[in-house]
Design an enzyme around this catalytic site. Structure first.
Site, PDB file in Angstrom:
ATOM      1  N   ASP A  77      54.280  52.095  14.904  1.00 19.08           N
ATOM      2  CA  ASP A  77      54.968  51.372  13.827  1.00 19.08           C
ATOM      3  C   ASP A  77      55.758  52.290  12.905  1.00 19.08           C
ATOM      4  OD1 ASP A  77      52.514  52.371  13.107  1.00 19.08           O
ATOM      5  OD2 ASP A  77      51.778  50.535  12.168  1.00 19.08           O
ATOM      6  N   HIS A 118      41.930  50.767  10.764  1.00 20.02           N
ATOM      7  CA  HIS A 118      41.646  50.484   9.338  1.00 20.02           C
ATOM      8  C   HIS A 118      40.229  49.963   9.117  1.00 20.02           C
ATOM      9  CE1 HIS A 118      45.704  51.303   8.129  1.00 20.02           C
ATOM     10  NE2 HIS A 118      46.218  50.322   8.845  1.00 20.02           N
TER      11      HIS A 118
END
Ligand SMILES: [Zn+2]
Length: 306
Positions: free
Chosen positions: A244, A126
């Site tokens: 995830d 990110h």
């Protein structure tokens, strides 16, 4: 040929607080499981150096690096956004995390190992050129890819990102680069709420609606990623390996299993064998349910070792 496992003890010292899912226990869970299942002795272990400022500057602005250094706390924890916090050892850990990707590239390009997995935190995908967000400070996989290109030994690299969140930072850093193909699968709509109307010719999106599982993921990889990867014929393959999207992981609403991660790794392993002399550098991103994370990394490494 060998698989490198690259980490550093300081990667367990970055700690955003007891409530934070991106916790030091993630690396301990992975390593305990690799030992318990007998995989650990099959790996070649390396300690990650710190990425140098020069290596970080290939993908981040100098002013951003300076601002992070200035904000690094002497005590306690400070927040750079609601999800992303630094303790006094965070930036040192982050330099080792990025340095792991650099070491991985050097080992793979030298032929000392066939492929490498970087068991590091904080994660990276990110982090944009001038912004920390989503638990990430330095974009580890981008630092690795830029290092590979700077070596002059490869001219085209692909980064594939199967973390459940879109790798907005990697995309921002490399969009419109003719030397990098970026393929990302992710739950959509979901954090970081990327505008999918924004397209660059070197970016492939594979959005997957909440509630779906392995079948949708495999179709997305088959139909979106593989044709683009085959056309691009990367000389080295990077994986932003986030786990995830596992069905046990409360961070997301996808329903993947370790079998899906093993399948994706097999597909990418075959692609790398065909186009890239088998060269793969995989870098840990997310994965917050500790048993599911540990089993998924093991499944991923089983294929890298094969
Ligand atoms: Zn994620």
């Amino acid at each position: 040929m060998h698989t490198a496992y690259i980490s550093h003890p300081l990667c367990r010292e970055h700690d955003a607080g007891p409530w934070h899912p991106e916790a030091p226990a993630r690396l301990a869970a992975i390593e305990d499981h690799l030992i318990a299942t007998g995989l650990d002795p099959l790996l070649r272990h390396y300690e990650a150096p710190q990425a140098t400022r020069e290596q970080l500057l290939r993908v981040h602005d100098a002013a951003y690096l300076d601002a992070l250094d200035l904000r690094s706390p002497e005590h306690g924890v400070i927040h750079v956004d609601p999800d992303t916090a630094m303790n006094p050892l965070t930036l040192e850990a982050a330099r080792h995390a990025a340095g792991a990707a650099v070491r991985a590239v050097d080992l793979v390009l030298a032929g000392e190992v066939q492929n490498a997995f970087c068991a590091v935190r904080p994660p990276g995908h990110h982090a944009e050129r001038r912004r920390a967000m989503g638990f990430c400070f330095y974009n580890n996989v981008a630092v690795g890819a830029a290092h590979a290109l700077a070596s002059g030994q490869v001219q085209r690299v692909a980064i594939v990102d199967f973390d459940v969140h879109h790798g907005n930072g990697t995309e921002e850093i490399f969009h419109h680069s003719e030397q990098v193909l970026f393929c990302s699968s992710f739950q959509h709509p979901f954090y970081p709420y990327t505008d999918l109307n924004f397209r660059a010719p070197n970016v492939v999106h594979a959005p997957i609606p909440a509630g779906l599982g392995g079948e949708a993921f495999r179709v997305a990889v088959d139909e979106a990623w593989l044709p683009a990867l085959a056309r691009f014929a990367p000389q080295m393959l990077f994986i932003s390996a986030g786990f995830d999207g596992h069905r046990d992981d409360e961070m997301s609403q996808l329903c993947l299993t370790e079998d899906d991660y093993a399948w994706a790794t097999r597909v990418l392993h075959a692609l790398a064998a065909e186009h890239a002399d088998g060269r793969i550098v995989s870098v840990l991103e997310g994965g917050y349910d500790l048993p599911a994370l540990a089993r998924s990394v093991r499944a991923h490494l089983d294929v890298l070792l094969s």
